[in-house]
Scaffold this motif. Structure first.
Motif, PDB file in Angstrom:
ATOM      1  N   UNK A 130       0.833  -1.208   0.000  1.00  0.00           N
ATOM      2  CA  UNK A 130       0.000   0.000   0.000  1.00  0.00           C
ATOM      3  C   UNK A 130       0.871   1.262   0.000  1.00  0.00           C
ATOM      4  N   UNK A 131       1.901   1.246   0.831  1.00  0.00           N
ATOM      5  CA  UNK A 131       2.793   2.396   0.903  1.00  0.00           C
ATOM      6  C   UNK A 131       3.521   2.600  -0.421  1.00  0.00           C
ATOM      7  N   UNK A 132       3.996   1.523  -1.001  1.00  0.00           N
ATOM      8  CA  UNK A 132       4.691   1.613  -2.291  1.00  0.00           C
ATOM      9  C   UNK A 132       3.750   2.168  -3.362  1.00  0.00           C
ATOM     10  N   UNK A 137       2.251   7.128  -6.631  1.00  0.00           N
ATOM     11  CA  UNK A 137       1.249   8.078  -7.121  1.00  0.00           C
ATOM     12  C   UNK A 137       1.659   9.535  -6.897  1.00  0.00           C
ATOM     13  N   UNK A 138       2.667   9.753  -6.091  1.00  0.00           N
ATOM     14  CA  UNK A 138       3.120  11.119  -5.812  1.00  0.00           C
ATOM     15  C   UNK A 138       3.890  11.679  -7.005  1.00  0.00           C
ATOM     16  N   UNK A 139       3.904  12.990  -7.143  1.00  0.00           N
ATOM     17  CA  UNK A 139       4.789  13.595  -8.154  1.00  0.00           C
ATOM     18  C   UNK A 139       6.236  13.204  -7.862  1.00  0.00           C
ATOM     19  N   UNK A 140       7.038  13.106  -8.916  1.00  0.00           N
ATOM     20  CA  UNK A 140       8.422  12.631  -8.790  1.00  0.00           C
ATOM     21  C   UNK A 140       9.218  13.402  -7.745  1.00  0.00           C
ATOM     22  N   UNK A 144      10.761  11.663  -4.444  1.00  0.00           N
ATOM     23  CA  UNK A 144      12.207  11.639  -4.298  1.00  0.00           C
ATOM     24  C   UNK A 144      12.648  12.150  -2.931  1.00  0.00           C
ATOM     25  N   UNK A 145      12.068  13.268  -2.482  1.00  0.00           N
ATOM     26  CA  UNK A 145      12.445  13.836  -1.186  1.00  0.00           C
ATOM     27  C   UNK A 145      12.048  12.885  -0.054  1.00  0.00           C
ATOM     28  N   UNK A 146      10.864  12.305  -0.126  1.00  0.00           N
ATOM     29  CA  UNK A 146      10.414  11.377   0.910  1.00  0.00           C
ATOM     30  C   UNK A 146      11.337  10.153   0.970  1.00  0.00           C
ATOM     31  N   UNK A 147      11.697   9.629  -0.188  1.00  0.00           N
ATOM     32  CA  UNK A 147      12.575   8.459  -0.233  1.00  0.00           C
ATOM     33  C   UNK A 147      13.948   8.792   0.343  1.00  0.00           C
ATOM     34  N   UNK A 148      14.506   9.919  -0.082  1.00  0.00           N
ATOM     35  CA  UNK A 148      15.837  10.283   0.409  1.00  0.00           C
ATOM     36  C   UNK A 148      15.828  10.563   1.909  1.00  0.00           C
ATOM     37  N   UNK A 149      14.753  11.161   2.409  1.00  0.00           N
ATOM     38  CA  UNK A 149      14.673  11.501   3.827  1.00  0.00           C
ATOM     39  C   UNK A 149      14.425  10.269   4.694  1.00  0.00           C
ATOM     40  N   UNK A 150      13.432   9.464   4.319  1.00  0.00           N
ATOM     41  CA  UNK A 150      13.003   8.376   5.200  1.00  0.00           C
ATOM     42  C   UNK A 150      13.685   7.041   4.921  1.00  0.00           C
ATOM     43  N   UNK A 151      14.151   6.827   3.702  1.00  0.00           N
ATOM     44  CA  UNK A 151      14.750   5.534   3.391  1.00  0.00           C
ATOM     45  C   UNK A 151      16.259   5.619   3.238  1.00  0.00           C
ATOM     46  N   UNK A 152      16.773   6.793   2.911  1.00  0.00           N
ATOM     47  CA  UNK A 152      18.226   6.955   2.814  1.00  0.00           C
ATOM     48  C   UNK A 152      18.759   7.728   4.015  1.00  0.00           C
ATOM     49  N   UNK A 153      17.882   8.103   4.937  1.00  0.00           N
ATOM     50  CA  UNK A 153      18.258   8.797   6.173  1.00  0.00           C
ATOM     51  C   UNK A 153      19.101  10.050   5.933  1.00  0.00           C
ATOM     52  N   UNK A 154      18.721  10.811   4.945  1.00  0.00           N
ATOM     53  CA  UNK A 154      19.478  12.014   4.623  1.00  0.00           C
ATOM     54  C   UNK A 154      18.843  13.237   5.272  1.00  0.00           C
ATOM     55  N   UNK A 155      19.677  14.219   5.577  1.00  0.00           N
ATOM     56  CA  UNK A 155      19.179  15.482   6.118  1.00  0.00           C
ATOM     57  C   UNK A 155      18.624  16.315   4.960  1.00  0.00           C
ATOM     58  N   UNK A 174       8.633  17.846   0.780  1.00  0.00           N
ATOM     59  CA  UNK A 174       8.343  16.843   1.809  1.00  0.00           C
ATOM     60  C   UNK A 174       6.961  17.094   2.405  1.00  0.00           C
ATOM     61  N   UNK A 175       6.699  18.336   2.743  1.00  0.00           N
ATOM     62  CA  UNK A 175       5.417  18.694   3.362  1.00  0.00           C
ATOM     63  C   UNK A 175       4.257  18.328   2.438  1.00  0.00           C
ATOM     64  N   UNK A 176       4.346  18.742   1.181  1.00  0.00           N
ATOM     65  CA  UNK A 176       3.255  18.455   0.241  1.00  0.00           C
ATOM     66  C   UNK A 176       3.157  16.961  -0.056  1.00  0.00           C
ATOM     67  N   UNK A 177       4.286  16.282  -0.094  1.00  0.00           N
ATOM     68  CA  UNK A 177       4.250  14.836  -0.299  1.00  0.00           C
ATOM     69  C   UNK A 177       3.539  14.124   0.834  1.00  0.00           C
ATOM     70  N   UNK A 178       3.830  14.524   2.079  1.00  0.00           N
ATOM     71  CA  UNK A 178       3.162  13.905   3.233  1.00  0.00           C
ATOM     72  C   UNK A 178       1.677  14.257   3.266  1.00  0.00           C
ATOM     73  N   UNK A 179       1.335  15.498   2.908  1.00  0.00           N
ATOM     74  CA  UNK A 179      -0.079  15.888   2.839  1.00  0.00           C
ATOM     75  C   UNK A 179      -0.801  15.027   1.804  1.00  0.00           C
ATOM     76  N   UNK A 180      -0.175  14.840   0.648  1.00  0.00           N
ATOM     77  CA  UNK A 180      -0.787  14.018  -0.395  1.00  0.00           C
ATOM     78  C   UNK A 180      -0.924  12.563   0.027  1.00  0.00           C
ATOM     79  N   UNK A 181       0.075  12.043   0.744  1.00  0.00           N
ATOM     80  CA  UNK A 181      -0.023  10.669   1.249  1.00  0.00           C
ATOM     81  C   UNK A 181      -1.178  10.536   2.236  1.00  0.00           C
TER      82      UNK A 181
END
Length: 192
Positions: A130-132, A137-140, A144-155, A174-181
């Motif tokens: 479901x998460x995948x 469905x998010x804009x690229x 990308x920011x969500x993946x780099x922040x939460x899965x690559x542990x980047x600042x 990040x903010x808009x991506x989380x709102x969309x999720x």
């Protein structure tokens, strides 16, 4: 002398440049999961990810061997930037924005899910799917920011550097991506 495993990345690079192949192997093993994961989230295809992953390390090795590596930043940021650029180049080459894979396995399968009951594993697998799906469905830019922040542990500073944007732009994405999720979760009545 310290063992290789305890050396920082820059010392491993110098050791490799001095002819120690084991230093390169350790450097690759130290960062391969983050790089592989970030590529997989961008291209969404396991086999393409493997190809791009190899290209990343070919470029890294060539740069290190020719002594063109610049030590101003962290090695992992530099490597992730190479990976990002190769993904962008690939998409430009095929003139498409995304690839949808029919492959059953994805980056979430890299997580270790052992020692759990069958029903727990099934629920976790469904949650990952479901998460995948929602991430795809998010804009690229948001994905990308969500993946780099939460899965690559980047600042956010590292993300801004890799994506060639400002920190505020990265934070906004990040903010808009989380709102969309969250909207997708509410619309589809999904509880993670």
């Amino acid at each position: 002398m310290k063992s290789l495993q305890h050396l920082p990345d820059n010392d491993l690079i110098h050791s490799f440049q001095a002819g120690n192949q084991a230093a390169l192997e350790l450097l690759i093993n130290r960062h391969k999961e983050k790089i592989f994961t970030s590529i997989l989230f961008m291209v969404k295809d396991k086999y393409l990810t493997e190809d791009l992953f190899q290209e990343v390390f070919i470029k890294i090795i060539d740069t290190l061997r020719s002594n063109r590596y610049n030590e101003e930043g962290k090695f992992i940021q530099w490597a992730l930037r190479i990976a990002h650029n190769l993904c962008v180049d690939y998409f430009r080459k095929i003139k498409r924005n995304s690839i949808i894979s029919s492959d059953d396995k994805d980056v979430f399968d890299l997580l270790n899910l052992t020692n759990e009951s069958a029903d727990t594993r099934i629920v976790q697998q469904q949650t990952r799917q479901k998460l995948h799906l929602m991430l795809s469905c998010l804009p690229d830019e948001q994905r990308e920011v969500i993946v780099l922040r939460h899965f690559a542990d980047m600042s956010f500073k590292e993300i801004a550097k890799i994506t060639n944007t400002s920190i505020n732009t990265s934070l906004g994405r990040m903010r808009y991506g989380l709102i969309n999720l969250r909207k997708m979760m509410v619309e589809n009545q999904i509880v993670l």
